[in-house]
Design a protein around this motif. Sequence first.
Motif, PDB file in Angstrom:
ATOM      1  N   MET A 155      21.755  38.205  26.398  1.00  0.00           N
ATOM      2  CA  MET A 155      22.104  36.850  26.022  1.00  0.00           C
ATOM      3  C   MET A 155      23.614  36.647  26.059  1.00  0.00           C
ATOM      4  O   MET A 155      24.091  35.685  26.652  1.00  0.00           O
ATOM      5  N   SER A 156      24.369  37.552  25.447  1.00  0.00           N
ATOM      6  CA  SER A 156      25.821  37.381  25.425  1.00  0.00           C
ATOM      7  C   SER A 156      26.429  37.564  26.813  1.00  0.00           C
ATOM      8  O   SER A 156      27.452  36.940  27.120  1.00  0.00           O
ATOM      9  N   THR A 157      25.804  38.385  27.648  1.00  0.00           N
ATOM     10  CA  THR A 157      26.286  38.557  29.010  1.00  0.00           C
ATOM     11  C   THR A 157      26.157  37.259  29.794  1.00  0.00           C
ATOM     12  O   THR A 157      27.038  36.907  30.572  1.00  0.00           O
ATOM     13  N   GLY A 158      25.096  36.532  29.555  1.00  0.00           N
ATOM     14  CA  GLY A 158      24.903  35.250  30.220  1.00  0.00           C
ATOM     15  C   GLY A 158      25.946  34.233  29.807  1.00  0.00           C
ATOM     16  O   GLY A 158      26.450  33.465  30.641  1.00  0.00           O
ATOM     17  N   ILE A 159      26.300  34.233  28.533  1.00  0.00           N
ATOM     18  CA  ILE A 159      27.323  33.312  28.040  1.00  0.00           C
ATOM     19  C   ILE A 159      28.684  33.672  28.632  1.00  0.00           C
ATOM     20  O   ILE A 159      29.443  32.793  29.054  1.00  0.00           O
ATOM     21  N   ILE A 160      28.986  34.959  28.671  1.00  0.00           N
ATOM     22  CA  ILE A 160      30.254  35.405  29.260  1.00  0.00           C
ATOM     23  C   ILE A 160      30.297  35.045  30.741  1.00  0.00           C
ATOM     24  O   ILE A 160      31.334  34.600  31.248  1.00  0.00           O
ATOM     25  N   ALA A 161      29.187  35.217  31.442  1.00  0.00           N
ATOM     26  CA  ALA A 161      29.139  34.872  32.857  1.00  0.00           C
ATOM     27  C   ALA A 161      29.354  33.377  33.068  1.00  0.00           C
ATOM     28  O   ALA A 161      30.070  32.962  33.992  1.00  0.00           O
ATOM     29  N   LEU A 162      28.771  32.566  32.211  1.00  0.00           N
ATOM     30  CA  LEU A 162      28.945  31.118  32.315  1.00  0.00           C
ATOM     31  C   LEU A 162      30.402  30.722  32.045  1.00  0.00           C
ATOM     32  O   LEU A 162      30.984  29.908  32.774  1.00  0.00           O
ATOM     33  N   LEU A 163      31.004  31.299  31.011  1.00  0.00           N
ATOM     34  CA  LEU A 163      32.408  31.018  30.706  1.00  0.00           C
ATOM     35  C   LEU A 163      33.333  31.453  31.843  1.00  0.00           C
ATOM     36  O   LEU A 163      34.298  30.752  32.178  1.00  0.00           O
ATOM     37  N   THR A 164      33.032  32.609  32.427  1.00  0.00           N
ATOM     38  CA  THR A 164      33.832  33.102  33.540  1.00  0.00           C
ATOM     39  C   THR A 164      33.749  32.166  34.727  1.00  0.00           C
ATOM     40  O   THR A 164      34.768  31.823  35.340  1.00  0.00           O
ATOM     41  N   THR A 165      32.553  31.705  35.044  1.00  0.00           N
ATOM     42  CA  THR A 165      32.366  30.793  36.166  1.00  0.00           C
ATOM     43  C   THR A 165      33.109  29.483  35.940  1.00  0.00           C
ATOM     44  O   THR A 165      33.803  28.986  36.834  1.00  0.00           O
ATOM     45  N   VAL A 166      32.985  28.931  34.748  1.00  0.00           N
ATOM     46  CA  VAL A 166      33.665  27.668  34.440  1.00  0.00           C
ATOM     47  C   VAL A 166      35.178  27.846  34.506  1.00  0.00           C
ATOM     48  O   VAL A 166      35.895  26.990  35.046  1.00  0.00           O
ATOM     49  N   THR A 167      35.676  28.952  33.996  1.00  0.00           N
ATOM     50  CA  THR A 167      37.119  29.206  34.010  1.00  0.00           C
ATOM     51  C   THR A 167      37.651  29.294  35.432  1.00  0.00           C
ATOM     52  O   THR A 167      38.686  28.700  35.759  1.00  0.00           O
ATOM     53  N   TRP A 168      36.929  30.017  36.300  1.00  0.00           N
ATOM     54  CA  TRP A 168      37.391  30.128  37.685  1.00  0.00           C
ATOM     55  C   TRP A 168      37.252  28.802  38.427  1.00  0.00           C
ATOM     56  O   TRP A 168      38.074  28.482  39.300  1.00  0.00           O
ATOM     57  N   LEU A 169      36.251  28.006  38.091  1.00  0.00           N
ATOM     58  CA  LEU A 169      36.122  26.685  38.717  1.00  0.00           C
ATOM     59  C   LEU A 169      37.288  25.767  38.330  1.00  0.00           C
ATOM     60  O   LEU A 169      37.777  24.992  39.161  1.00  0.00           O
ATOM     61  N   VAL A 170      37.737  25.866  37.085  1.00  0.00           N
ATOM     62  CA  VAL A 170      38.902  25.093  36.657  1.00  0.00           C
ATOM     63  C   VAL A 170      40.137  25.533  37.443  1.00  0.00           C
ATOM     64  O   VAL A 170      40.925  24.690  37.904  1.00  0.00           O
ATOM     65  N   ALA A 171      40.312  26.841  37.607  1.00  0.00           N
ATOM     66  CA  ALA A 171      41.462  27.347  38.355  1.00  0.00           C
ATOM     67  C   ALA A 171      41.415  26.888  39.814  1.00  0.00           C
ATOM     68  O   ALA A 171      42.426  26.445  40.371  1.00  0.00           O
ATOM     69  N   ILE A 172      40.243  26.976  40.427  1.00  0.00           N
ATOM     70  CA  ILE A 172      40.091  26.557  41.822  1.00  0.00           C
ATOM     71  C   ILE A 172      40.368  25.068  41.963  1.00  0.00           C
ATOM     72  O   ILE A 172      41.040  24.631  42.910  1.00  0.00           O
ATOM     73  N   HIS A 173      39.861  24.280  41.031  1.00  0.00           N
ATOM     74  CA  HIS A 173      40.081  22.830  41.075  1.00  0.00           C
ATOM     75  C   HIS A 173      41.574  22.501  40.985  1.00  0.00           C
ATOM     76  O   HIS A 173      42.068  21.611  41.673  1.00  0.00           O
ATOM     77  N   GLU A 174      42.281  23.229  40.134  1.00  0.00           N
ATOM     78  CA  GLU A 174      43.720  22.979  39.982  1.00  0.00           C
ATOM     79  C   GLU A 174      44.485  23.418  41.235  1.00  0.00           C
ATOM     80  O   GLU A 174      45.440  22.754  41.643  1.00  0.00           O
ATOM     81  N   PHE A 175      44.062  24.500  41.880  1.00  0.00           N
ATOM     82  CA  PHE A 175      44.716  24.963  43.098  1.00  0.00           C
ATOM     83  C   PHE A 175      44.489  24.010  44.270  1.00  0.00           C
ATOM     84  O   PHE A 175      45.293  23.959  45.194  1.00  0.00           O
ATOM     85  N   GLN A 176      43.408  23.272  44.264  1.00  0.00           N
ATOM     86  CA  GLN A 176      43.098  22.379  45.369  1.00  0.00           C
ATOM     87  C   GLN A 176      43.879  21.071  45.310  1.00  0.00           C
ATOM     88  O   GLN A 176      43.905  20.327  46.287  1.00  0.00           O
TER      89      GLN A 176
END
Length: 57
Positions: free
Chosen positions: A1-22
């Motif tokens: 369960m906690s691994t899924g939450i960490i994976a979701l947070l990681t994905t959202v964080t990298w999507l924010v970074a990618i969006h800012e780089f674009q």
Amino acid sequence: MSTGIIALLTTVTWLVAIHEFQKPERHQNNRIIIISTASGSLLTLILTISLFQSLSF
């Protein structure tokens, strides 16, 4: 369960970074880039360690 939450947070964080780089360079916020990249790296490291600990050899 906690691994899924960490994976979701990681994905959202990298999507924010990618969006800012674009964005065009004059509209990029360096603070958001630094914070999202650092937190994305830390969350990726935590996720990797968690996944390796769950492996059984």
